[in-house]
Design a protein around this motif. Structure first.
Motif, PDB file in Angstrom:
ATOM      1  N   VAL A 135      -2.269  -1.917 -11.193  1.00 10.41           N
ATOM      2  CA  VAL A 135      -2.689  -3.094 -10.443  1.00 10.41           C
ATOM      3  C   VAL A 135      -1.513  -4.010 -10.143  1.00 10.41           C
ATOM      4  O   VAL A 135      -1.544  -4.799  -9.180  1.00 10.41           O
ATOM      5  N   ALA A 136      -0.436  -3.898 -10.919  1.00  8.91           N
ATOM      6  CA  ALA A 136       0.733  -4.750 -10.685  1.00  8.91           C
ATOM      7  C   ALA A 136       1.419  -4.415  -9.372  1.00  8.91           C
ATOM      8  O   ALA A 136       2.147  -5.259  -8.822  1.00  8.91           O
ATOM      9  N   TRP A 137       1.210  -3.200  -8.845  1.00  8.57           N
ATOM     10  CA  TRP A 137       1.858  -2.810  -7.597  1.00  8.57           C
ATOM     11  C   TRP A 137       1.092  -3.270  -6.357  1.00  8.57           C
ATOM     12  O   TRP A 137       1.620  -3.173  -5.240  1.00  8.57           O
ATOM     13  N   VAL A 138      -0.139  -3.731  -6.525  1.00  7.37           N
ATOM     14  CA  VAL A 138      -0.942  -4.079  -5.347  1.00  7.37           C
ATOM     15  C   VAL A 138      -0.363  -5.270  -4.582  1.00  7.37           C
ATOM     16  O   VAL A 138      -0.182  -5.180  -3.355  1.00  7.37           O
ATOM     17  N   PRO A 139      -0.043  -6.399  -5.227  1.00  7.95           N
ATOM     18  CA  PRO A 139       0.507  -7.528  -4.453  1.00  7.95           C
ATOM     19  C   PRO A 139       1.788  -7.188  -3.690  1.00  7.95           C
ATOM     20  O   PRO A 139       1.883  -7.486  -2.486  1.00  7.95           O
ATOM     21  N   PRO A 140       2.819  -6.578  -4.326  1.00  8.66           N
ATOM     22  CA  PRO A 140       4.003  -6.243  -3.526  1.00  8.66           C
ATOM     23  C   PRO A 140       3.729  -5.230  -2.431  1.00  8.66           C
ATOM     24  O   PRO A 140       4.332  -5.304  -1.345  1.00  8.66           O
ATOM     25  N   ALA A 141       2.815  -4.275  -2.675  1.00 10.36           N
ATOM     26  CA  ALA A 141       2.500  -3.293  -1.633  1.00 10.36           C
ATOM     27  C   ALA A 141       1.848  -3.961  -0.432  1.00 10.36           C
ATOM     28  O   ALA A 141       2.120  -3.589   0.716  1.00 10.36           O
ATOM     29  N   VAL A 142       0.981  -4.947  -0.689  1.00 11.97           N
ATOM     30  CA  VAL A 142       0.358  -5.680   0.414  1.00 11.97           C
ATOM     31  C   VAL A 142       1.408  -6.452   1.206  1.00 11.97           C
ATOM     32  O   VAL A 142       1.395  -6.481   2.443  1.00 11.97           O
ATOM     33  N   MET A 177      -0.620   1.078   2.384  1.00  8.13           N
ATOM     34  CA  MET A 177      -0.545   0.309   1.138  1.00  8.13           C
ATOM     35  C   MET A 177      -1.305   1.026   0.023  1.00  8.13           C
ATOM     36  O   MET A 177      -0.834   1.106  -1.115  1.00  8.13           O
ATOM     37  N   MET A 178      -2.487   1.574   0.354  1.00  9.89           N
ATOM     38  CA  MET A 178      -3.278   2.293  -0.649  1.00  9.89           C
ATOM     39  C   MET A 178      -2.500   3.496  -1.187  1.00  9.89           C
ATOM     40  O   MET A 178      -2.433   3.721  -2.403  1.00  9.89           O
ATOM     41  N   TYR A 179      -1.907   4.262  -0.295  1.00  9.31           N
ATOM     42  CA  TYR A 179      -1.188   5.455  -0.720  1.00  9.31           C
ATOM     43  C   TYR A 179       0.057   5.094  -1.527  1.00  9.31           C
ATOM     44  O   TYR A 179       0.421   5.813  -2.467  1.00  9.31           O
ATOM     45  N   ALA A 180       0.712   3.992  -1.174  1.00 10.95           N
ATOM     46  CA  ALA A 180       1.885   3.567  -1.931  1.00 10.95           C
ATOM     47  C   ALA A 180       1.511   3.233  -3.373  1.00 10.95           C
ATOM     48  O   ALA A 180       2.217   3.607  -4.321  1.00 10.95           O
ATOM     49  N   VAL A 181       0.396   2.539  -3.557  1.00  8.68           N
ATOM     50  CA  VAL A 181      -0.057   2.190  -4.905  1.00  8.68           C
ATOM     51  C   VAL A 181      -0.413   3.457  -5.691  1.00  8.68           C
ATOM     52  O   VAL A 181      -0.097   3.584  -6.881  1.00  8.68           O
ATOM     53  N   ILE A 182      -1.050   4.413  -5.024  1.00  2.93           N
ATOM     54  CA  ILE A 182      -1.400   5.668  -5.690  1.00  2.93           C
ATOM     55  C   ILE A 182      -0.137   6.410  -6.126  1.00  2.93           C
ATOM     56  O   ILE A 182      -0.046   6.920  -7.251  1.00  2.93           O
TER      57      ILE A 182
END
Length: 300
Positions: free
Chosen positions: A146-153, A162-167
């Motif tokens: 979940v820590a990667w969601v804000p920077p990915a957005v 963005m979804m694939y980057a977090v995955i």
């Protein structure tokens, strides 16, 4: 002459004993192949999870019926959750929720597989790369997805990229570390035998290292999928946007925004069911095949 006959007889007896011992060991290792009767399969594999689910539902219903939790906004009855699931099915929305998330999760996992496998081999086989990237991979694996969601957005915006980057950031370290662990457990004798037979370089990696490291690799794949699924749910919950469609994470967030606990439980159950189904349909058969091919699991 008599001594010679006695020696011959003793040798023949010893040979017979050894042959009998070998035959006995072969008999012990021989397993009768055959299909289990349905009653035994039902008792061992089907009935236990059914009873576990029934027990959970009974406790859940008891909490509602006896007024232990009498606020439906906190704990809806199982029938209320079932009605929400049925309505979503009748409206043709249920499969859409599931497919939106499953398609993203599987595609992202395939990307992670293509990146994590060569990365794991590189870390496992090149000492300098292991010293440089090994601690980083271990640290990334312990970092909550979940820590990667804000920077990915911020970097990629509210879109599927963005979804694939977090995955990827959640799954690649697990796949790579699983393969590294599997390679580390390959007996050196296998590598020496491979080199003797001319299996060096990429040929040795493909024919010797990867097959021998398969148990650890499969464990890494299974853990990588778990990280992929959790990462996707976190991304769908936090980064909701109409153009992204409604997946299971978005459904969960919609239920929270509407204070609809029946919808929240619907989303939780669907997320759980999909995770179990993927494990039973893909990873459990793969694990059994790997164990059986090594004689560690007997086909009954």
């Amino acid at each position: 002459m008599a001594s010679t006959d006695t020696t011959t007889t003793a040798a023949a007896k010893d040979g017979g004993d050894l042959a009998g011992l070998e035959a006995g060991l072969d008999a012990l290792e021989t397993v009768q192949q055959g299909r289990k009767p349905f009653r035994q399969t039902f008792t061992e594999k089907i009935l236990p999870p059914v009873l576990a689910v029934a027990l959970v539902l009974a406790v859940w219903q008891a909490l509602v019926s006896f007024g232990i939790v009498d606020d439906p906004t906190k704990l809806p009855a199982p029938a209320d959750v079932w009605n929400v699931v049925r309505d979503a099915w009748l409206q043709g929305e249920l499969l859409g929720y599931i497919w939106t998330s499953v398609s993203r999760g599987l595609l992202g996992f395939c990307f992670a597989l293509l990146i994590g496998t060569p990365l794991g081999l590189l870390v496992a086989r090149v000492r300098f790369v292991r010293a440089a990237l090994g601690p980083i991979l271990s640290g990334l694996q312990s970092l909550p997805s979940v820590a990667w969601v804000p920077p990915a957005v911020i970097w990629l915006g509210l879109n599927n990229s963005m979804m694939y980057a977090v995955i990827l950031l959640g799954a690649v370290p697990s796949i790579a570390n699983g393969l590294v662990s599997g390679v580390d457990q390959v007996p050196p004798l296998f590598l020496r035998a491979g080199r003797t037979l001319g299996a060096t370089g990429l040929k040795g990696t493909w024919h010797i290292v990867l097959p021998a490291a398969l148990p650890g690799y499969v464990a890494g794949l299974k853990q990588g999928w778990a990280f992929s699924w959790r990462s996707l749910m976190a991304a769908e919950i936090i980064a909701s946007f109409p153009d992204l469609g409604v997946g299971l994470g978005q459904l969960l967030e919609n239920g929270r925004n509407a204070s609809d606990m029946a919808m929240v439980f619907e989303a939780i159950l669907l997320i759980l069911i999909v995770g179990i189904a993927i494990d039973l349909l893909i990873f459990s058969p793969l694990e059994r095949w790997v164990l059986r091919s090594r004689g560690l699991l007997v086909r009954n």
